[in-house]
Design a protein around this motif. Sequence first.
Motif, PDB file in Angstrom:
ATOM      1  N   ARG A  61      11.515   1.477   3.305  1.00 49.49           N
ATOM      2  CA  ARG A  61      10.083   1.567   3.615  1.00 49.49           C
ATOM      3  C   ARG A  61       9.236   1.274   2.386  1.00 49.49           C
ATOM      4  O   ARG A  61       8.217   0.593   2.469  1.00 49.49           O
ATOM      5  CB  ARG A  61       9.741   2.952   4.163  1.00 49.49           C
ATOM      6  N   GLN A  62       9.646   1.792   1.226  1.00 50.44           N
ATOM      7  CA  GLN A  62       8.902   1.550  -0.018  1.00 50.44           C
ATOM      8  C   GLN A  62       8.839   0.047  -0.299  1.00 50.44           C
ATOM      9  O   GLN A  62       7.778  -0.488  -0.626  1.00 50.44           O
ATOM     10  CB  GLN A  62       9.565   2.292  -1.189  1.00 50.44           C
ATOM     11  N   GLU A  65       6.495  -1.478   2.252  1.00 48.54           N
ATOM     12  CA  GLU A  65       5.093  -1.120   1.975  1.00 48.54           C
ATOM     13  C   GLU A  65       4.526  -2.011   0.874  1.00 48.54           C
ATOM     14  O   GLU A  65       3.358  -2.396   0.932  1.00 48.54           O
ATOM     15  CB  GLU A  65       4.966   0.356   1.586  1.00 48.54           C
ATOM     16  N   GLN A  70       4.747  -2.522   7.914  1.00 49.17           N
ATOM     17  CA  GLN A  70       5.034  -1.192   8.464  1.00 49.17           C
ATOM     18  C   GLN A  70       6.246  -1.287   9.375  1.00 49.17           C
ATOM     19  O   GLN A  70       6.273  -2.126  10.279  1.00 49.17           O
ATOM     20  CB  GLN A  70       3.825  -0.680   9.264  1.00 49.17           C
ATOM     21  N   SER A 123       2.552   5.494   6.349  1.00 47.69           N
ATOM     22  CA  SER A 123       3.154   5.280   5.032  1.00 47.69           C
ATOM     23  C   SER A 123       3.991   6.501   4.650  1.00 47.69           C
ATOM     24  O   SER A 123       3.871   7.583   5.233  1.00 47.69           O
ATOM     25  CB  SER A 123       2.054   5.072   3.986  1.00 47.69           C
TER      26      SER A 123
END
Length: 139
Positions: A61-62, A65, A70, A123
Amino acid sequence: MDYELKKIKLVWEDGKLTEEQLEIYEEAPDDEDFVLLKMNLGGDFLSFKSESCFEALEQLRQSLEEKHIQILCNGAALNVYPSPMALSMGVGRLAYRLINGKQAKTEDMVDIFDCDDHYSFVSIAEQRNFYKDWLNSVG
């Protein structure tokens, strides 16, 4: 080398929705004490290894991002978070669906790689803030 292929939806900065293949190794080929997540993002090969699926998903996810993408899966939902015990048991693939003011129960557990469309996907920072607020609410 056993792994599971999972289709994961991504929402790009311009609103475009794509479906990508995520390879989930509950035992990384080079170290069975770790899990491994792999994704080919248009020729960009992403690979994340960690002690739990949730931590590896956070690493993925990081990276997404930073590209303003998303991921749409339960592990990226505002009100889904693993307990410390859930992280230490097994591979950390299950997390709790949290409701402010209510203790999480076993029946509230969800697979972080599934996608319940009625969740709000956020987030990492927003998810962690919700978790802290939830912890305070059950105090």
